[in-house]
Design an enzyme around this catalytic site. Sequence first.
Site, PDB file in Angstrom:
ATOM      1  N   ASP A   3       9.549   2.440   1.306  1.00  0.00           N
ATOM      2  CA  ASP A   3       8.254   3.243   1.949  1.00  0.00           C
ATOM      3  C   ASP A   3       8.412   2.867   3.471  1.00  0.00           C
ATOM      4  O   ASP A   3       7.702   2.059   3.946  1.00  0.00           O
ATOM      5  CB  ASP A   3       7.081   2.820   1.189  1.00  0.00           C
ATOM      6  CG  ASP A   3       5.816   3.565   1.745  1.00  0.00           C
ATOM      7  OD1 ASP A   3       5.934   4.161   2.791  1.00  0.00           O
ATOM      8  OD2 ASP A   3       4.833   3.148   0.967  1.00  0.00           O
ATOM      9  N   PHE A  29       0.914  -1.265  -0.061  1.00  0.00           N
ATOM     10  CA  PHE A  29      -0.018  -0.050  -0.189  1.00  0.00           C
ATOM     11  C   PHE A  29       0.721   1.110   0.062  1.00  0.00           C
ATOM     12  O   PHE A  29       1.974   1.425   1.060  1.00  0.00           O
ATOM     13  CB  PHE A  29      -0.934  -0.058   1.186  1.00  0.00           C
ATOM     14  CG  PHE A  29      -1.943   1.256   1.017  1.00  0.00           C
ATOM     15  CD1 PHE A  29      -3.129   1.194   0.456  1.00  0.00           C
ATOM     16  CD2 PHE A  29      -1.556   2.417   1.747  1.00  0.00           C
ATOM     17  CE1 PHE A  29      -3.892   2.257   0.394  1.00  0.00           C
ATOM     18  CE2 PHE A  29      -2.191   3.488   1.721  1.00  0.00           C
ATOM     19  CZ  PHE A  29      -3.474   3.375   1.153  1.00  0.00           C
ATOM     20  N   LYS A  48       3.169  10.204   8.245  1.00  0.00           N
ATOM     21  CA  LYS A  48       2.674   9.834   9.386  1.00  0.00           C
ATOM     22  C   LYS A  48       3.325  10.298  10.789  1.00  0.00           C
ATOM     23  O   LYS A  48       3.105  11.345  11.176  1.00  0.00           O
ATOM     24  CB  LYS A  48       2.605   8.278   9.607  1.00  0.00           C
ATOM     25  CG  LYS A  48       1.498   7.762   8.451  1.00  0.00           C
ATOM     26  CD  LYS A  48       1.271   6.361   8.745  1.00  0.00           C
ATOM     27  CE  LYS A  48       0.174   5.593   7.721  1.00  0.00           C
ATOM     28  NZ  LYS A  48      -1.128   5.784   8.151  1.00  0.00           N
TER      29      LYS A  48
END
Length: 405
Positions: free
Chosen positions: A225, A138, A254
């Site tokens: 990532d 994702f 985040k």
Amino acid sequence: MTASQPNAAAAEPHVMKTYTRLPIALSHGRGCRVWDTDGREYLDALAGIAVNTLGHAHPKLVPALQEQIGRLIHSSNYYLVPGQEQLAAKLVELSGLTNAFFCSTGLEANEAALKIARKYGHDKGIERPEIVVYEKAFHGRSIATLSATGNAKVQAGFGPLVEGFVRVPLNDVAALEEVARTRPHVTAVFLEVIQGEGGINPATIDYLRAVRRICDERGWLLMLDEVQCGMGRTGKWFAHQWAGILPDVMPLAKGLGSGVPIGAVVCGPKAAGVFGPGNHGTTFGGNPLAMRAGVETLRIMEEERLLDNAATIGAALKAALERELAGVSGVVQIRGQGLMLGIELDRPCGELLARSADAGLLLSVTADRVIRLVPALILTHDEAMRIVAILCPLIKAFLAEAPVS
Ligand SMILES: Cc1ncc(COP(=O)(O)O)c(C=O)c1O
């Protein structure tokens, strides 16, 4: 109202229905606890989906952000932003890489990485560069990042997808070597060190080292990532550091700003010079408020030794879950590292979201059947044991009643 009564949509008729929300509105928080507008208290094992690194209302972060808001929230990338250099220098020190670009979200950080991979190819004379991506990955919900994502549900309805991706399974060195043999236009490999939305699936240390080796042999960029698994969550600053490797490109977001929107792409020498003036940009990225949030988050993490806390409390939490759930039929596996843990069940378990909220615990379910725990890195041992005490009986009761589908 309890979380099990799904009438959240009725409460917000003017908001576009992109989420199936629980009917809980959070009002305020302190540490790892939050309260809703009805005064109910919850233990927060979600932390805004791995965002609130320092928990809620951290007493050192709040005054720093207040001071910054009173001085300058936003200027423009037309001018120098001293906080960008400060945060970039710190990320360089912590990562061993050389330069950073700032944006505002994870998908933007990944978009920048994908653009770097393509331009890196064009600069070498490859007209149609390809990027290796992964099953169950994702990377975000823009058209390019959802094309890189390995989840048909995320992609459904948004074709035509962006081309130029080659997909392989995680932890399968032979599959990547096959790509290396057969696809001459590959310029980069792009993966999460621990797949988050895909169900807390870690890349093994051996696999990460093999990917680094293959990238070196081929002149490919290794792009990791770390939007979800980075920022201390696994007990090191960045999850790939457990493998003792360096990436060429590392998107972050985040947890970097403890809740203030922020993203970053940290690059090593092979990638840092790929973008020149005019190749990439953003209005909000790297603004003074976001930079202050990043700088203060890293400072407080160091001051409070939160990497050690994530490692120690995470290990205690995992061990307690393993103990409590040992031999429970329907529990497939407990995975993850530090404070990024997943409990895979043998059946879809989305309804545990509402049940755990009713029991005073916030968490998430990802990949349909994986209960995900990504609490703030300030979690205490007592709070970790409270998560276990609330969650394990719920899992056992759920597995005792729900039919396998
Ligand atoms: C690994 C990973 N990359 C990228 C993203 C996208 O980040 P954002 O939602 O900030 O765009 C996410 C979000 O969950 C993620 O987990």
